[in-house]
Scaffold this motif. Structure first.
Motif, PDB file in Angstrom:
ATOM      1  N   SER A   1      -5.242   6.837  -7.015  1.00 15.07           N
ATOM      2  CA  SER A   1      -4.896   6.388  -5.673  1.00 15.07           C
ATOM      3  C   SER A   1      -4.169   7.466  -4.883  1.00 15.07           C
ATOM      4  O   SER A   1      -4.268   7.529  -3.657  1.00 15.07           O
ATOM      5  CB  SER A   1      -3.999   5.148  -5.744  1.00 15.07           C
ATOM      6  OG  SER A   1      -4.704   4.056  -6.259  1.00 15.07           O
ATOM      7  N   LEU A   2      -3.448   8.297  -5.599  1.00 14.59           N
ATOM      8  CA  LEU A   2      -2.669   9.331  -4.921  1.00 14.59           C
ATOM      9  C   LEU A   2      -3.561  10.230  -4.066  1.00 14.59           C
ATOM     10  O   LEU A   2      -3.142  10.746  -3.041  1.00 14.59           O
ATOM     11  CB  LEU A   2      -1.909  10.188  -5.930  1.00 14.59           C
ATOM     12  CG  LEU A   2      -1.062   9.477  -6.983  1.00 14.59           C
ATOM     13  CD1 LEU A   2      -0.141  10.467  -7.665  1.00 14.59           C
ATOM     14  CD2 LEU A   2      -0.269   8.333  -6.394  1.00 14.59           C
TER      15      LEU A   2
ATOM     16  N   LEU B   1       4.927   8.521  -1.427  1.00 15.66           N
ATOM     17  CA  LEU B   1       4.514   9.392  -2.521  1.00 15.66           C
ATOM     18  C   LEU B   1       5.408  10.631  -2.577  1.00 15.66           C
ATOM     19  O   LEU B   1       5.913  11.023  -3.634  1.00 15.66           O
ATOM     20  CB  LEU B   1       3.049   9.789  -2.300  1.00 15.66           C
ATOM     21  CG  LEU B   1       2.453  10.866  -3.189  1.00 15.66           C
ATOM     22  CD1 LEU B   1       2.697  10.567  -4.657  1.00 15.66           C
ATOM     23  CD2 LEU B   1       0.967  11.006  -2.904  1.00 15.66           C
TER      24      LEU B   1
ATOM     25  N   ASN C   1      -5.750   9.526  -2.168  1.00 12.20           N
ATOM     26  CA  ASN C   1      -5.990   9.018  -0.821  1.00 12.20           C
ATOM     27  C   ASN C   1      -4.942   9.537   0.168  1.00 12.20           C
ATOM     28  O   ASN C   1      -5.132   9.441   1.383  1.00 12.20           O
ATOM     29  CB  ASN C   1      -5.948   7.485  -0.824  1.00 12.20           C
ATOM     30  CG  ASN C   1      -7.200   6.905  -1.429  1.00 12.20           C
ATOM     31  OD1 ASN C   1      -8.307   7.240  -1.014  1.00 12.20           O
ATOM     32  ND2 ASN C   1      -7.023   6.050  -2.432  1.00 12.20           N
ATOM     33  N   HIS C   2      -3.836  10.075  -0.367  1.00 13.60           N
ATOM     34  CA  HIS C   2      -2.729  10.461   0.515  1.00 13.60           C
ATOM     35  C   HIS C   2      -2.375  11.924   0.422  1.00 13.60           C
ATOM     36  O   HIS C   2      -1.561  12.423   1.190  1.00 13.60           O
ATOM     37  CB  HIS C   2      -1.513   9.609   0.193  1.00 13.60           C
ATOM     38  CG  HIS C   2      -1.777   8.148   0.296  1.00 13.60           C
ATOM     39  ND1 HIS C   2      -2.093   7.370  -0.788  1.00 13.60           N
ATOM     40  CD2 HIS C   2      -1.846   7.337   1.375  1.00 13.60           C
ATOM     41  CE1 HIS C   2      -2.311   6.137  -0.385  1.00 13.60           C
ATOM     42  NE2 HIS C   2      -2.165   6.084   0.918  1.00 13.60           N
ATOM     43  N   VAL C   3      -3.018  12.572  -0.524  1.00 14.12           N
ATOM     44  CA  VAL C   3      -2.690  13.970  -0.776  1.00 14.12           C
ATOM     45  C   VAL C   3      -3.981  14.632  -1.247  1.00 14.12           C
ATOM     46  O   VAL C   3      -4.757  14.029  -1.991  1.00 14.12           O
ATOM     47  CB  VAL C   3      -1.558  13.988  -1.833  1.00 14.12           C
ATOM     48  CG1 VAL C   3      -2.026  14.505  -3.156  1.00 14.12           C
ATOM     49  CG2 VAL C   3      -0.333  14.685  -1.323  1.00 14.12           C
TER      50      VAL C   3
ATOM     51  N   SER D   1       0.820  -1.213   0.000  1.00 11.49           N
ATOM     52  CA  SER D   1       0.000   0.000   0.000  1.00 11.49           C
ATOM     53  C   SER D   1       0.852   1.261   0.000  1.00 11.49           C
ATOM     54  O   SER D   1       1.981   1.300   0.496  1.00 11.49           O
ATOM     55  CB  SER D   1      -0.974  -0.038   1.168  1.00 11.49           C
ATOM     56  OG  SER D   1      -0.523   0.762   2.210  1.00 11.49           O
ATOM     57  N   LEU D   2       0.284   2.261  -0.570  1.00  7.10           N
ATOM     58  CA  LEU D   2       0.956   3.534  -0.737  1.00  7.10           C
ATOM     59  C   LEU D   2       0.938   4.280   0.595  1.00  7.10           C
ATOM     60  O   LEU D   2       0.156   3.982   1.476  1.00  7.10           O
ATOM     61  CB  LEU D   2       0.182   4.328  -1.789  1.00  7.10           C
ATOM     62  CG  LEU D   2       0.875   5.462  -2.516  1.00  7.10           C
ATOM     63  CD1 LEU D   2       2.207   5.043  -3.051  1.00  7.10           C
ATOM     64  CD2 LEU D   2      -0.018   5.934  -3.649  1.00  7.10           C
ATOM     65  N   SER D   3       1.821   5.232   0.740  1.00  8.11           N
ATOM     66  CA  SER D   3       1.765   6.090   1.916  1.00  8.11           C
ATOM     67  C   SER D   3       2.153   7.494   1.487  1.00  8.11           C
ATOM     68  O   SER D   3       2.774   7.685   0.432  1.00  8.11           O
ATOM     69  CB  SER D   3       2.731   5.601   2.990  1.00  8.11           C
ATOM     70  OG  SER D   3       4.057   5.886   2.607  1.00  8.11           O
ATOM     71  N   ARG D   4       1.801   8.465   2.286  1.00  7.42           N
ATOM     72  CA  ARG D   4       2.126   9.851   1.963  1.00  7.42           C
ATOM     73  C   ARG D   4       3.640  10.025   1.843  1.00  7.42           C
ATOM     74  O   ARG D   4       4.125  10.709   0.956  1.00  7.42           O
ATOM     75  CB  ARG D   4       1.557  10.777   3.049  1.00  7.42           C
ATOM     76  CG  ARG D   4       1.758  12.256   2.758  1.00  7.42           C
ATOM     77  CD  ARG D   4       1.102  13.135   3.830  1.00  7.42           C
ATOM     78  NE  ARG D   4       0.197  14.081   3.215  1.00  7.42           N
ATOM     79  CZ  ARG D   4       0.494  15.362   2.953  1.00  7.42           C
ATOM     80  NH1 ARG D   4       1.683  15.835   3.257  1.00  7.42           N
ATOM     81  NH2 ARG D   4      -0.388  16.152   2.402  1.00  7.42           N
ATOM     82  N   GLU D   5       4.361   9.371   2.736  1.00  6.53           N
ATOM     83  CA  GLU D   5       5.815   9.496   2.720  1.00  6.53           C
ATOM     84  C   GLU D   5       6.426   8.972   1.428  1.00  6.53           C
ATOM     85  O   GLU D   5       7.321   9.572   0.857  1.00  6.53           O
ATOM     86  CB  GLU D   5       6.420   8.709   3.890  1.00  6.53           C
ATOM     87  CG  GLU D   5       6.105   9.300   5.234  1.00  6.53           C
ATOM     88  CD  GLU D   5       7.334   9.280   6.135  1.00  6.53           C
ATOM     89  OE1 GLU D   5       8.237   8.463   5.879  1.00  6.53           O
ATOM     90  OE2 GLU D   5       7.385  10.086   7.087  1.00  6.53           O
TER      91      GLU D   5
END
Lengths: 227, 227
Positions: A55-56, A24, A58-60, A18-22
């Motif tokens: 998806s981005l 990204l 979701n974090h930004v 899974s992606l995370s803000r960090e």
DNA sequence: ACCTGAACACCGTTCAAGT
DNA sequence: ACCTGAACACCGTTCAAGT
């Protein structure tokens, strides 16, 4: 684009599921460092990370939010000067350290300048710079002035007005062009002529110019402190 | 979009039958002045002028070419100072005159900074500034330094790092926020507290700060001239 | 909770076709 | 010579649908 799992060899940058803000954020900074800021798009970033572009979000919050975070992250990389020297040395070290950091991220100046509000790392940086001056005996009013005089230079950069690196693949044609320009702009011609003797105009040493300007400003502020 | 002729009442801005580079340029500057630079697109400009967006490419190589022309046109609007005063007064007048011009075109600083090469009016402006310093007794080398120290300020602007105009619709909430920020950024808090007594932080007088910085730099240069 | 894909409303620009 | 419109290759972002 077909679905890709974490173990899909086609998505080398997708390290975990899974992606995370960090992740990204650091991918965005890497991409900007290597390919320039104009190549930062939500879609390309998604592709780079092996995720659907959407998806981005979701974090930004949006692209501006990402740029805010990128700018603040770069300022956060600046190593603060060890604070026991006098204010002038501390300020000089801090600014030159900022400059070293910014040189690693050539896209950062324009992104920093286009932000509407500073992030926490940037606030911390300015708080530190303000502290150096206050402890050095500057009045609050003079600190305020000092921050304005320094402007972006306090973060280690000046947005050069234009590449004075007149790229010259053909020195003969360049000389011809220079002659014709000399008629229209005699003072600039004189400047260019002299500079090119010292190793090319544009070969003008940016580090040296930055130091010169910084010292002129710090000297001016010191004088006002005792004014 | 249906075909429109020069007399079509639906295209009020279409004054004459055919477009020209000048008309395109001034329409672009007007649009940027009124709606901001982000609203400049080839398509909107075409619509504004009552021409097919693609017609613009007959008068301008591409959007960058248009932006180059816009930036140079604004610099061309600056009224040069009458040259009989001493160098410091001439320089000061020139820069402040530039500042007045740029204030009429709030989009110009960022566009000017993003140009890769100066246009003819910009060359002329720099040639004039160089001339003022040379006639004032500066060596070529010191003129070169001076231009770097002044940076974009020579054109009358500094790209403010961020709006320190902390918009406060609710002064009570603002005070609360300020308290919590004060813990994290004590030096900035002190700065903000003092500035707000003088009429609001961000209410910090930009004209005054610009003058202060310009004088500090010109004084510094003068001192070096005799160094 | 996070990811996906279709869809919408935009861009700049090329090119062949018109007048 | 200048204008037009279709087309191409991009954008950022919303939203409903999946898991």
């Amino acid at each position: 684009m077909p679905r890709r799992t974490a173990t899909d060899p086609r998505s080398p940058t997708r390290g975990t599921a899974s992606l995370s803000r960090e992740r990204l954020l650091s991918a965005a900074i890497d991409l900007a460092d290597h390919d320039g800021i104009e190549s930062i798009s939500m879609r390309k970033l998604g592709q780079q990370l092996g995720f659907d572009p959407m998806s981005l979000y979701n974090h930004v919050r949006n692209k501006e939010d990402l740029l805010d975070a990128m700018a603040d992250a770069v300022v956060g990389e600046i190593e603060p000067s060890l604070g026991d020297a006098d204010w002038k040395m501390s300020m000089r070290d801090t600014v030159l350290s900022a400059r070293q950091t910014l040189l690693r991220h050539p896209w950062a100046p324009s992104v920093i300048e286009s932000r509407r509000a500073p992030g926490p790392a940037t606030m911390r940086y300015f708080d530190g710079a303000t502290g150096i001056l206050r402890r050095g005996g500057f009045s609050v009013a003079l600190v305020h002035h000092a921050l304005h005089v320094l402007g972006s230079r306090i973060l280690g950069f000046t947005q050069d007005l234009f590449d004075d690196a007149t790229d010259r693949p053909d020195p003969e044609a360049a000389a011809k062009l220079a002659d014709s320009l000399a008629a229209a702009y005699p003072n600039l011609a004189e400047l260019a002529r002299t500079a090119s003797h010292e190793g090319g105009l544009g070969g003008c040493d940016d580090d040296l110019e930055f130091d010169f300007a910084l010292d002129l400003i710090l000297d001016g502020l010191e004088r006002l402190k005792y004014g």
